[in-house]
Write a protein that holds these residues in place. Structure first.
Motif, short mmCIF file in Angstrom:
data_model
loop_
_atom_site.label_atom_id
_atom_site.label_comp_id
_atom_site.label_asym_id
_atom_site.label_seq_id
_atom_site.Cartn_x
_atom_site.Cartn_y
_atom_site.Cartn_z
N CYS A 238 0.83 -1.21 0.00
CA CYS A 238 0.00 0.00 0.00
C CYS A 238 0.86 1.26 0.00
CB CYS A 238 -0.93 0.00 1.21
SG CYS A 238 -2.52 -0.77 0.87
N ASP A 239 1.98 1.22 0.73
CA ASP A 239 2.94 2.34 0.68
C ASP A 239 3.37 2.59 -0.76
OD1 ASP A 239 2.83 2.54 3.43
OD2 ASP A 239 4.62 1.31 3.75
N GLU A 240 3.70 1.53 -1.46
CA GLU A 240 4.16 1.64 -2.85
C GLU A 240 3.05 2.19 -3.75
OE1 GLU A 240 7.27 -2.13 -2.56
OE2 GLU A 240 5.34 -2.35 -3.54
N ALA A 241 1.80 1.79 -3.46
CA ALA A 241 0.68 2.29 -4.26
C ALA A 241 0.54 3.80 -4.13
CB ALA A 241 -0.62 1.60 -3.83
N VAL A 242 0.77 4.33 -2.92
CA VAL A 242 0.70 5.77 -2.70
C VAL A 242 1.84 6.48 -3.43
CG1 VAL A 242 0.78 7.60 -0.97
CG2 VAL A 242 -0.47 5.50 -0.49
N ILE A 243 3.04 5.90 -3.38
CA ILE A 243 4.20 6.51 -4.07
C ILE A 243 3.94 6.55 -5.57
CG2 ILE A 243 6.67 6.33 -4.50
CD1 ILE A 243 5.92 6.98 -1.61
N ARG A 244 3.37 5.47 -6.12
CA ARG A 244 3.06 5.46 -7.55
C ARG A 244 2.03 6.54 -7.89
NH1 ARG A 244 3.00 -0.16 -6.79
NH2 ARG A 244 0.71 -0.18 -6.81
N LYS A 245 1.08 6.76 -6.98
CA LYS A 245 0.00 7.72 -7.23
C LYS A 245 0.48 9.16 -7.13
CE LYS A 245 -4.51 8.76 -7.48
NZ LYS A 245 -5.40 8.41 -8.60
N MET A 246 1.29 9.47 -6.10
CA MET A 246 1.65 10.86 -5.82
C MET A 246 3.05 11.24 -6.28
SD MET A 246 -0.11 11.53 -2.11
CE MET A 246 0.01 13.30 -2.37
N GLY A 247 3.83 10.25 -6.69
CA GLY A 247 5.18 10.57 -7.17
C GLY A 247 6.24 10.30 -6.11
#
Length: 665
Positions: A238-247
């Motif tokens: 989920c951390d990685e999903a946020v990084i992919r979404k916000m940069g």
């Protein structure tokens, strides 16, 4: 009843333990990949912990636990029966009787009723532990919901809870996000994204089911480890999903928020998904080193992970069959001798070297895998009453064909499969009647079958070509190894004339391949033509030739083409003799060492004197070859006694369907 449930739990726990160890091994191999791939592997563990049944597959990882002995095929998957007590009542028989029954020496006599006592004690201990764990979880959940009654709705399913120290998701049917009141606006944005990712992926449900599995298998330390590390992988993904979404520019701020919230009081129960869950140190490290993968890399890893899950949740195919009485069936009236045609599975032919062929043949039919051409099936006796074992020796084939005292019976639980595809192998399971109808449908066709035998009985029968009665069959491409070695050792191509070369990516090796085209003589005098495929370092990966020894109306070509974004090689062969003939093609790429990686391959044979021409099937077949034949570059070929090179455009129209094309018109 409780005893039966407990034994099933032991069985599922033992099986799941093997899967957990396999997931840990796969997780180690995936340690440098995005955590979502490690996370989805835990699906296999949850399935094994909660589901007492599964489907069977030859690709099951549990196949390696079985000893494959075709002569003594007592092969059982890790069965609940493994843990069953003997049917005897230990309380009512003496220790000596038990020892005699189980062949235990007198000095190893078992105490009276010891197994039953241990089992009774264990099942009640297990039940008590499961009740205590689940009851504790329910109480903690109830306390939390009472505590959250004062939460204020912020937006849809998002609430601000003064009582919460960390963000988390709660609820099974209608999950909601609860946020502490002290969050700053910027960090609130990506924390909400994190929690929404949990809801979108149904992590809350996965975590709840994981807790149920933990309550059931509380005595198994591997299950506790699985519960902990699956939660860790869940949070990191989920951390990685946020990084992919916000940069990636938010990595630092995100990590600081994570460290700050980690100091807060955790949500009790263990089955809620919360922002500060898992190992914070590992999560921060994972965030800082995370890099987005390319689409091609993601697809490859996803395929591998999906295959791993399939292998972990499937059971191995059982080969234990009922004993079948050997009977000599009546001879089928449908028996017709046919001319021998090439074997599409020639790489798997059975080798026989013993002088007594009849004895060797019977021994061959006891167990293992064989390839045969079935001539007929006797329905009443439910057996194959005439067949030919596929072997190199023509004389032996004739001898076996004339033998009338050998039959192959089908097991009561025999599995029947048919490949209805024209140019590839994809089996569909069917029943005996359909299988027998297909075999007996055409007296002249060759019904190539792959048979799995146990104690002389057929436990699985695979019909390789389900369209044989239309003259259509799947074919494979085999390289001429002797010719290839001769080219390599004697460098024959250096004495030939190089006519041209083209660039194409026809192998899995790095870079483009060079396809060099050679003939033994110039112009119309050439009698041999060949291609060499070299990798980017100049190493010969593959060679193929065509010559004019077979004259008449025979036509062959070697082509390269691009379809579906990939280059490949394509062989086309046509023999048209007015009343009978065949058209054949194989589409393939090469592996890094020059091995054949077939994409498609099919042959259409016709004989207008023996069967009605199947126009509809032929049209369907031509669509297959035309799909691959478009965008094709002709490399080299032969037509009768001519070697052809450099054809393009309309000149290439020498390849057509001759007699059949005229017949259809």
């Amino acid at each position: 009843m409780l005893e039966s449930i407990f034994l099933n739990v032991l069985h599922m726990g033992f099986t799941a333990s093997i899967v957990i160890l396999a997931v840990f091994a796969a997780r180690f191999l995936l340690r440098k990949q995005p955590r979502i791939f490690s996370y989805v592997l835990w699906i296999a563990v949850l399935f094994r912990l909660l589901c007492p049944v599964s489907f069977s597959s030859i690709y099951s990882v549990f196949s390696v636990l079985q000893e494959k002995d075709f002569n003594n095929p007592v092969i059982e998957y890790i069965s609940p029966g493994t843990f069953n007590m003997p049917e005897d009542n230990y309380a009512n028989i003496s220790a000596g009787t038990v020892a005699e029954k189980n062949k235990i020496p007198p000095e190893q006599d078992l105490p009276v009723g010891i197994t039953e006592i241990i089992l009774n004690f264990a099942k009640w201990i297990w039940l008590a532990g499961a009740v205590i764990m689940s009851g504790s979880g329910i109480i903690k959940m109830a306390k939390l919901y009472i505590k959250l009654k004062g939460a204020v709705r912020k937006d849809k399913n998002i609430y601000i809870a003064n009582q919460a120290d960390v963000p988390f998701v709660a609820g099974i049917i209608k999950p909601a996000i609860y946020l502490p009141a002290f969050l700053e606006e910027k960090e609130t944005e990506y924390i909400i994204l994190h929690e929404q990712a949990h809801i979108r992926r149904k992590d809350y449900l996965f975590r709840f089911l994981g807790f149920i599995a933990l309550c059931i298998h509380w005595f198994n330390p591997l299950v506790w480890l699985a519960f902990f590390y699956s939660g860790e992988d869940m949070e990191m993904s989920c951390d990685e999903a946020v990084i992919r979404k916000m940069g990636e520019n938010i990595k630092k701020e995100y990590s600081v928020s994570l460290l700050g919230l980690a100091a807060g009081e955790k949500i009790p129960g263990g089955f809620f998904v919360q922002f500060g869950g898992g190992s914070i140190k590992k999560r921060v490290k994972n965030i800082l080193k995370y890099k987005r993968k390319t689409l091609s890399a993601v697809i490859v890893i996803l395929i591998l992970v999906s295959g791993t899950i399939f292998a972990l949740i499937s059971n191995p195919e059982k080969t234990k069959v009922k004993e079948v009485q050997s009977v000599k069936p009546e001879k089928s009236t449908e028996t017709v001798k046919t001319k021998k045609t090439k074997n599409p599975v020639q790489n798997n032919k059975v080798q026989q070297n013993k002088p007594d062929k009849q004895k060797t043949f019977k021994e061959e039919l006891q167990g293992g895998i064989i390839y045969v051409n079935i001539r007929s099936i006797a329905r009443s006796a439910r057996c194959i009453d005439l067949f030919v074992l596929l072997e190199d020796n023509d004389s032996w084939e004739k001898e076996l064909e004339e033998s009338d005292d050998i039959s192959l019976a089908f097991a009561d639980n025999c599995v029947y499969k048919v490949n209805y595809e024209m140019d590839k192998i994809k089996y569909t399971e069917t029943d005996f009647d359909t299988f027998a109808d297909l075999i007996n449908k055409d007296l002249y066709g060759n019904k190539y079958c792959k048979l799995f035998l146990t104690d002389g009985v057929v436990v699985e029968a695979d019909l390789i070509n389900g369209n044989y009665y239309n003259g259509i069959s799947y074919t494979e491409k085999y390289s001429d190894q002797a010719w290839y070695e001769n080219v390599m050792e004697k460098e024959l191509y250096k004495s030939y004339i190089k006519t041209e070369q083209v660039q194409a990516d026809v192998s899995e090796a790095e870079g483009m391949e060079t396809i060099e085209i050679y003939t033994d003589k110039k112009g119309n005098d050439a009698s041999i033509g060949m291609i060499l495929v070299k990798n980017s370092q100049g190493k010969i990966l593959y060679s193929e030739k065509t010559d004019t020894k077979m004259a008449g109306l025979m036509k062959e070509s070697i082509n390269t083409s691009t379809t579906g974004g990939k280059d490949f090689l394509m062989n086309v062969r046509m023999e048209d003799k007015d009343i009978y003939g065949s058209y054949e093609y194989q589409v393939f790429r090469l592996d890094e060492n020059g091995g054949i990686l077939q994409i498609a391959g099919s042959e259409f044979e016709f004989d207008t004197e023996r069967r009605v021409f199947p126009e509809k099937a032929f049209r369907k077949w031509t669509k297959k070859i035309d799909y691959y034949f478009k965008n094709t570059r002709f490399l080299i070929g032969r037509q009768g006694e001519k070697i052809l090179t450099g054809l393009s455009g309309t000149e290439r129209n020498w390849y057509h369907y001759g007699t059949l094309e005229d017949r259809i018109k």
